[in-house]
Motif scaffolding. Sequence first.
Motif, PDB file in Angstrom:
ATOM      1  N   ASN A  86       0.809  -1.226   0.000  1.00 53.35           N
ATOM      2  CA  ASN A  86       0.000   0.000   0.000  1.00 53.35           C
ATOM      3  C   ASN A  86       0.839   1.271   0.000  1.00 53.35           C
ATOM      4  N   GLY A  87       2.173   1.111   0.101  1.00 57.53           N
ATOM      5  CA  GLY A  87       3.042   2.279   0.068  1.00 57.53           C
ATOM      6  C   GLY A  87       3.819   2.480   1.355  1.00 57.53           C
ATOM      7  N   PRO A  88       4.319   3.690   1.581  1.00 56.22           N
ATOM      8  CA  PRO A  88       5.135   3.968   2.775  1.00 56.22           C
ATOM      9  C   PRO A  88       4.354   3.773   4.063  1.00 56.22           C
ATOM     10  N   ARG A  89       5.084   3.389   5.110  1.00 54.33           N
ATOM     11  CA  ARG A  89       4.447   3.173   6.421  1.00 54.33           C
ATOM     12  C   ARG A  89       5.425   3.558   7.534  1.00 54.33           C
ATOM     13  N   VAL A  90       6.050   4.720   7.371  1.00 51.87           N
ATOM     14  CA  VAL A  90       6.995   5.208   8.378  1.00 51.87           C
ATOM     15  C   VAL A  90       6.207   6.085   9.353  1.00 51.87           C
ATOM     16  N   HIS A  91       5.556   5.430  10.316  1.00 54.34           N
ATOM     17  CA  HIS A  91       4.749   6.152  11.293  1.00 54.34           C
ATOM     18  C   HIS A  91       4.710   5.339  12.584  1.00 54.34           C
ATOM     19  N   ARG A  92       4.172   5.935  13.622  1.00 53.03           N
ATOM     20  CA  ARG A  92       4.232   5.330  14.949  1.00 53.03           C
ATOM     21  C   ARG A  92       3.609   3.947  15.003  1.00 53.03           C
ATOM     22  N   ALA A  93       2.461   3.756  14.408  1.00 53.53           N
ATOM     23  CA  ALA A  93       1.786   2.461  14.502  1.00 53.53           C
ATOM     24  C   ALA A  93       2.621   1.363  13.864  1.00 53.53           C
ATOM     25  N   ALA A  94       3.225   1.653  12.713  1.00 52.58           N
ATOM     26  CA  ALA A  94       4.048   0.652  12.032  1.00 52.58           C
ATOM     27  C   ALA A  94       5.316   0.362  12.817  1.00 52.58           C
ATOM     28  N   ILE A  95       5.936   1.411  13.349  1.00 52.48           N
ATOM     29  CA  ILE A  95       7.147   1.229  14.153  1.00 52.48           C
ATOM     30  C   ILE A  95       6.834   0.354  15.370  1.00 52.48           C
ATOM     31  N   ASP A  96       5.761   0.678  16.058  1.00 52.41           N
ATOM     32  CA  ASP A  96       5.384  -0.074  17.256  1.00 52.41           C
ATOM     33  C   ASP A  96       5.127  -1.545  16.926  1.00 52.41           C
ATOM     34  N   ALA A  97       4.352  -1.783  15.863  1.00 55.11           N
ATOM     35  CA  ALA A  97       3.980  -3.155  15.517  1.00 55.11           C
ATOM     36  C   ALA A  97       5.182  -3.957  15.042  1.00 55.11           C
ATOM     37  N   ASP A  98       6.004  -3.364  14.180  1.00 58.78           N
ATOM     38  CA  ASP A  98       7.154  -4.091  13.631  1.00 58.78           C
ATOM     39  C   ASP A  98       8.173  -4.404  14.716  1.00 58.78           C
ATOM     40  N   LEU A  99       8.439  -3.437  15.588  1.00 62.62           N
ATOM     41  CA  LEU A  99       9.418  -3.674  16.646  1.00 62.62           C
ATOM     42  C   LEU A  99       8.938  -4.773  17.592  1.00 62.62           C
ATOM     43  N   ALA A 100       7.677  -4.725  17.986  1.00 62.71           N
ATOM     44  CA  ALA A 100       7.149  -5.752  18.894  1.00 62.71           C
ATOM     45  C   ALA A 100       7.290  -7.143  18.288  1.00 62.71           C
ATOM     46  N   ARG A 101       6.968  -7.261  17.011  1.00 62.22           N
ATOM     47  CA  ARG A 101       7.074  -8.568  16.349  1.00 62.22           C
ATOM     48  C   ARG A 101       8.537  -8.997  16.193  1.00 62.22           C
ATOM     49  N   SER A 102       9.417  -8.040  15.892  1.00 56.53           N
ATOM     50  CA  SER A 102      10.831  -8.361  15.760  1.00 56.53           C
ATOM     51  C   SER A 102      11.407  -8.888  17.070  1.00 56.53           C
TER      52      SER A 102
END
Length: 309
Positions: A86-102
């Motif tokens: 869907n395109g860029p996702r450099v925002h708080r929700a994406a950061i939070d979700a990706d870091l938690a999963r990582s």
Amino acid sequence: MEYIRIEGTHKSVSRLIKGSDYFTHEDYDTAARNLDAFLEAGGNTIDTAYIYTGGQSEEVIGRYMKEKGNRDQWVILTKGAHHDQNGPRVHRAAIDADLARSLERLQTPSVELYALHRDDPSVPVGEILEALNRHIEAGTIEAIGASNWTWQRLQEANEYAAAHELQGFSFSSPNLSLAKANEPFWSGCVSADQETCDWHERQQLPLLSWSSQARGFFTGQFTPERRDNEDLVRVFYSEDNWERLRRAEQLADQKNASTIQIALAYVLNQPFPACAVIGARTPAELESCAEGAGIKLTQEELQWLDLRK
């Protein structure tokens, strides 16, 4: 093995960084042997990302560290907030979700180094830094950086951080190699040009280079006539790069080294702190990288290799 310091983390970072974008569950034993050999060679830093092999890279590393009980020996660099369909996702929700999963995949409560995998220039740097600093305060990240950000955006971000008493970016991770990219290897990627290198020299901001050996351009396997690797042709085939290759071959003869070792030494001898992500998968490849990392080049040699003399 030589090391550098990155502001924010309590561990030294090895100048050679182990790449893991090929780690899969199916080849776990190979990955584990690679990691063991890298540690034995003095390396301690591994590069991974939320998107690598669909998450398998992080999962393999997590399993390996748990089985070996050696998490404390490693510096982990992982990355998140990559764009999706869907395109860029450099925002708080994406950061939070990706870091938690990582962190879940890596089986660790925190990482030493965390980088944004891409940029979205439409998002103000303040919003991004505020989101990242929440995780620094929570103890899940020690130091933050940016992969594939321009030096102008990095400077803007760090000026904002200084003005608002936040932790700014402590490192950058673009492509830096002796062969200069004609165009981005992947959409949204950034390669360090001379202006970028000049900025890093002024700031003394560490640069952690991916594709530091130009994806095999300096192995001797490629010639202007051989054009079966479409990506390499598109990104690195140019008259200037063939001349850089010729000069690297000449200098390699003088220093009793291989051409690809000279290309690696070019990255590590910059006038600012620099590390190189390497993809060594065999003992011979790792030994070659370790020897290349020990080659010292003068600024005059660097400029000559890069066609600036």
